[in-house]
Design a protein around this motif. Structure first.
Motif, PDB file in Angstrom:
ATOM      1  N   ARG A   1       9.872  -7.058  13.188  1.00  5.48           N
ATOM      2  CA  ARG A   1       8.433  -6.366  13.075  1.00  5.48           C
ATOM      3  C   ARG A   1       7.464  -7.739  12.361  1.00  5.48           C
ATOM      4  O   ARG A   1       8.265  -8.160  12.059  1.00  5.48           O
ATOM      5  N   ALA A   2       6.211  -6.845  11.592  1.00  8.90           N
ATOM      6  CA  ALA A   2       5.289  -7.870  11.000  1.00  8.90           C
ATOM      7  C   ALA A   2       5.585  -7.541   9.234  1.00  8.90           C
ATOM      8  O   ALA A   2       5.926  -8.995   8.978  1.00  8.90           O
ATOM      9  N   ASP A   3       7.019  -7.394   8.981  1.00  9.31           N
ATOM     10  CA  ASP A   3       6.917  -7.133   7.695  1.00  9.31           C
ATOM     11  C   ASP A   3       8.831  -8.096   8.337  1.00  9.31           C
ATOM     12  O   ASP A   3       9.205  -8.451   6.623  1.00  9.31           O
TER      13      ASP A   3
ATOM     14  N   ASP B   1      -7.017 -21.991  17.617  1.00  6.22           N
ATOM     15  CA  ASP B   1      -5.928 -21.729  18.127  1.00  6.22           C
ATOM     16  C   ASP B   1      -3.871 -22.479  17.647  1.00  6.22           C
ATOM     17  O   ASP B   1      -3.222 -22.617  17.796  1.00  6.22           O
ATOM     18  N   HIS B   2      -4.201 -22.683  16.187  1.00  7.46           N
ATOM     19  CA  HIS B   2      -3.506 -22.979  16.010  1.00  7.46           C
ATOM     20  C   HIS B   2      -2.541 -21.105  14.257  1.00  7.46           C
ATOM     21  O   HIS B   2      -2.009 -21.763  13.667  1.00  7.46           O
ATOM     22  N   CYS B   3      -3.955 -20.749  14.167  1.00  8.86           N
ATOM     23  CA  CYS B   3      -3.939 -19.808  12.862  1.00  8.86           C
ATOM     24  C   CYS B   3      -4.693 -18.572  13.192  1.00  8.86           C
ATOM     25  O   CYS B   3      -4.657 -18.131  11.969  1.00  8.86           O
ATOM     26  N   ALA B   4      -5.531 -18.586  13.896  1.00  4.57           N
ATOM     27  CA  ALA B   4      -6.114 -16.854  14.557  1.00  4.57           C
ATOM     28  C   ALA B   4      -5.467 -16.151  14.533  1.00  4.57           C
ATOM     29  O   ALA B   4      -6.027 -14.830  13.222  1.00  4.57           O
ATOM     30  N   ASP B   5      -3.939 -15.888  14.794  1.00  5.41           N
ATOM     31  CA  ASP B   5      -3.104 -14.494  14.169  1.00  5.41           C
ATOM     32  C   ASP B   5      -2.545 -14.130  13.435  1.00  5.41           C
ATOM     33  O   ASP B   5      -1.968 -13.344  12.664  1.00  5.41           O
ATOM     34  N   LEU B   6      -3.194 -14.883  12.079  1.00  5.25           N
ATOM     35  CA  LEU B   6      -2.580 -14.341  10.613  1.00  5.25           C
ATOM     36  C   LEU B   6      -3.649 -13.795  10.570  1.00  5.25           C
ATOM     37  O   LEU B   6      -2.317 -12.815  10.287  1.00  5.25           O
ATOM     38  N   ASN B   7      -4.801 -13.370  10.815  1.00  2.00           N
ATOM     39  CA  ASN B   7      -5.172 -11.741  10.867  1.00  2.00           C
ATOM     40  C   ASN B   7      -5.101 -10.734  10.917  1.00  2.00           C
ATOM     41  O   ASN B   7      -4.381 -10.002  10.400  1.00  2.00           O
ATOM     42  N   PRO B   8      -4.409 -10.584  12.456  1.00  7.28           N
ATOM     43  CA  PRO B   8      -3.604  -9.708  13.192  1.00  7.28           C
ATOM     44  C   PRO B   8      -1.930  -9.436  12.574  1.00  7.28           C
ATOM     45  O   PRO B   8      -1.644  -8.063  12.001  1.00  7.28           O
ATOM     46  N   LEU B   9      -1.805 -10.220  11.848  1.00  6.68           N
ATOM     47  CA  LEU B   9      -0.295 -10.252  11.120  1.00  6.68           C
ATOM     48  C   LEU B   9      -0.576  -9.933  10.245  1.00  6.68           C
ATOM     49  O   LEU B   9       0.464  -8.992   9.532  1.00  6.68           O
ATOM     50  N   LEU B  10      -1.548 -10.142   8.947  1.00  5.80           N
ATOM     51  CA  LEU B  10      -1.562  -9.565   7.001  1.00  5.80           C
ATOM     52  C   LEU B  10      -2.058  -7.992   7.597  1.00  5.80           C
ATOM     53  O   LEU B  10      -1.781  -7.399   6.635  1.00  5.80           O
ATOM     54  N   ARG B  11      -2.617  -7.886   8.934  1.00  4.41           N
ATOM     55  CA  ARG B  11      -3.186  -5.979   9.085  1.00  4.41           C
ATOM     56  C   ARG B  11      -2.011  -5.421   9.245  1.00  4.41           C
ATOM     57  O   ARG B  11      -2.397  -4.461   8.584  1.00  4.41           O
ATOM     58  N   ALA B  12      -1.192  -5.905  10.195  1.00  4.46           N
ATOM     59  CA  ALA B  12      -0.382  -5.168  10.459  1.00  4.46           C
ATOM     60  C   ALA B  12       0.467  -4.725   9.083  1.00  4.46           C
ATOM     61  O   ALA B  12       1.858  -4.376   8.942  1.00  4.46           O
ATOM     62  N   ARG B  13       0.697  -6.262   7.963  1.00  2.00           N
ATOM     63  CA  ARG B  13       1.733  -5.486   7.119  1.00  2.00           C
ATOM     64  C   ARG B  13       0.693  -4.940   6.049  1.00  2.00           C
ATOM     65  O   ARG B  13       1.447  -4.124   5.470  1.00  2.00           O
ATOM     66  N   ALA B  14      -0.745  -5.137   5.968  1.00  2.00           N
ATOM     67  CA  ALA B  14      -0.690  -4.262   5.212  1.00  2.00           C
ATOM     68  C   ALA B  14      -1.714  -2.624   4.985  1.00  2.00           C
ATOM     69  O   ALA B  14      -1.395  -2.421   4.505  1.00  2.00           O
ATOM     70  N   LEU B  15      -1.376  -2.535   6.555  1.00  2.00           N
ATOM     71  CA  LEU B  15      -1.873  -1.216   6.563  1.00  2.00           C
ATOM     72  C   LEU B  15      -0.944  -0.456   7.284  1.00  2.00           C
ATOM     73  O   LEU B  15      -1.509   0.942   7.809  1.00  2.00           O
ATOM     74  N   ALA B  16       0.200  -0.924   7.157  1.00  3.46           N
ATOM     75  CA  ALA B  16       1.482   0.237   7.376  1.00  3.46           C
ATOM     76  C   ALA B  16       1.241   0.942   6.416  1.00  3.46           C
ATOM     77  O   ALA B  16       0.626   0.939   5.250  1.00  3.46           O
ATOM     78  N   ASP B  17       2.474   2.207   6.331  1.00  4.03           N
ATOM     79  CA  ASP B  17       2.418   3.354   5.288  1.00  4.03           C
ATOM     80  C   ASP B  17       2.706   3.141   4.354  1.00  4.03           C
ATOM     81  O   ASP B  17       3.011   3.356   3.703  1.00  4.03           O
TER      82      ASP B  17
ATOM     83  N   GLY C   1      -3.577  -8.127  -1.735  1.00  2.27           N
ATOM     84  CA  GLY C   1      -2.138  -7.982  -1.915  1.00  2.27           C
ATOM     85  C   GLY C   1      -1.478  -8.403  -1.080  1.00  2.27           C
ATOM     86  O   GLY C   1       0.147  -8.464  -1.471  1.00  2.27           O
ATOM     87  N   SER C   2      -1.646  -8.824   0.342  1.00  2.00           N
ATOM     88  CA  SER C   2      -0.657  -8.745   1.681  1.00  2.00           C
ATOM     89  C   SER C   2      -0.768 -10.331   1.854  1.00  2.00           C
ATOM     90  O   SER C   2       0.831 -10.047   1.849  1.00  2.00           O
ATOM     91  N   PHE C   3      -0.178 -11.231   0.891  1.00  2.00           N
ATOM     92  CA  PHE C   3      -0.679 -12.336   1.486  1.00  2.00           C
ATOM     93  C   PHE C   3      -1.008 -13.468  -0.412  1.00  2.00           C
ATOM     94  O   PHE C   3      -1.578 -12.804  -0.937  1.00  2.00           O
ATOM     95  N   ALA C   4       0.369 -14.438  -0.406  1.00  2.00           N
ATOM     96  CA  ALA C   4       0.457 -15.280  -1.339  1.00  2.00           C
ATOM     97  C   ALA C   4       0.154 -16.887  -0.973  1.00  2.00           C
ATOM     98  O   ALA C   4       1.268 -17.267  -0.587  1.00  2.00           O
TER      99      ALA C   4
END
Length: 247
Positions: A48-50, A63-79, A108-111
């Motif tokens: 899971r993302a979390d 090509d080395h960092c683009a999917d950081l965005n959806p990873l953070l979305r998956a964590r930040a927008l979870a219930d 608050g989704s990343f440091a």
């Protein structure tokens, strides 16, 4: 220590594949290295993302960092939003990808932690050493140590004496090898070949060499043959799903 390849394409993901992305696990701690294009769906097949404990990024090319965005979305927008994810990267490398959403969306989704070559840091059970190696943009070679094992990863890099120190006696050396034997003149200071990677692995005494960042839709055989001319140890090409257990 376990190393899993999510993808290994350079520049863009070929059909059914992903760009650079790797998971390193030790003592139950999971580090995602270089979440490039199309790596998140592959990651989510494993966890899971979390369940990601930290992210390391070598440089700011998408090509080395683009999917950081959806990873953070998956964590930040979870219930139940996940705790802030430690993200380690060179200064300014993630400005563009973090600007894809407004600050409120990912608050608050990343440091964010800046990598500093020459200053080791602790990332969970790992020691992380960063090396300044040349690319079109600032790039950090990464050396992760834990449990008596070492994984070294170049990111994308041109020739540099720092590469020997990065890969010294590594149990696994993950090396950019965009071209089999010859890098075009205009890119020669900033990218490597499989032949270069083999020479570095041999000089550094690396126990195993994994070639990555091959140009999309190119066969693995020429890269393997080129690296084998200068390196006699175990040798393979990064492909999605490959897992190496380093003990």
């Amino acid at each position: 220590m376990r190393f899993t390849v999510l993808g290994g394409c350079g520049a863009w993901p070929a059909a059914g594949q992903a760009c650079s992305g790797y998971v390193v696990e030790h003592e139950g701690y999971r580090v995602l290295v270089d979440p490039g294009y199309a790596t998140l769906p592959r990651l989510l097949e494993l966890m899971r993302a979390d369940e990601v404990d930290a992210v390391l990024v070598t440089h700011g090319h998408p090509d080395h960092c683009a999917d950081l965005n959806p990873l953070l979305r998956a964590r930040a927008l979870a219930d139940e939003p996940a705790p802030a994810l430690p993200v380690h990267a060179p200064p300014g490398a993630l400005d563009a990808v973090l600007a894809l959403d407004n600050r409120r969306m990912l608050a608050g989704s990343f440091a964010l932690h800046e990598l500093s070559p020459g200053t080791p840091v602790e990332v969970g059970p790992f020691r992380l050493d960063a090396f300044d190696v040349p690319h079109h943009v600032p790039n950090a070679g990464l050396r992760l140590s834990g449990g008596g094992r070492v994984i070294a990863y170049t990111g994308d890099t041109g020739p540099s004496p720092e590469l020997i120190a990065l890969a010294k006696d590594a149990d696994l050396f993950v090396a950019e090898a965009t071209y089999p034997e010859r890098v075009p003149e205009e890119d020669a200071p900033y990218l490597s070949s499989a032949l270069d990677a083999g020479r570095t692995a041999s000089s550094a005494g690396a126990a195993r060499l994994l070639l990555t960042h091959l140009w999309p839709d190119t066969p693995a055989e020429p890269a393997l043959a080129a690296a084998a001319r200068s390196y006699g140890g175990p040798l393979s090409v990064a492909s999605g799903g490959l897992t190496l257990d380093l003990g």
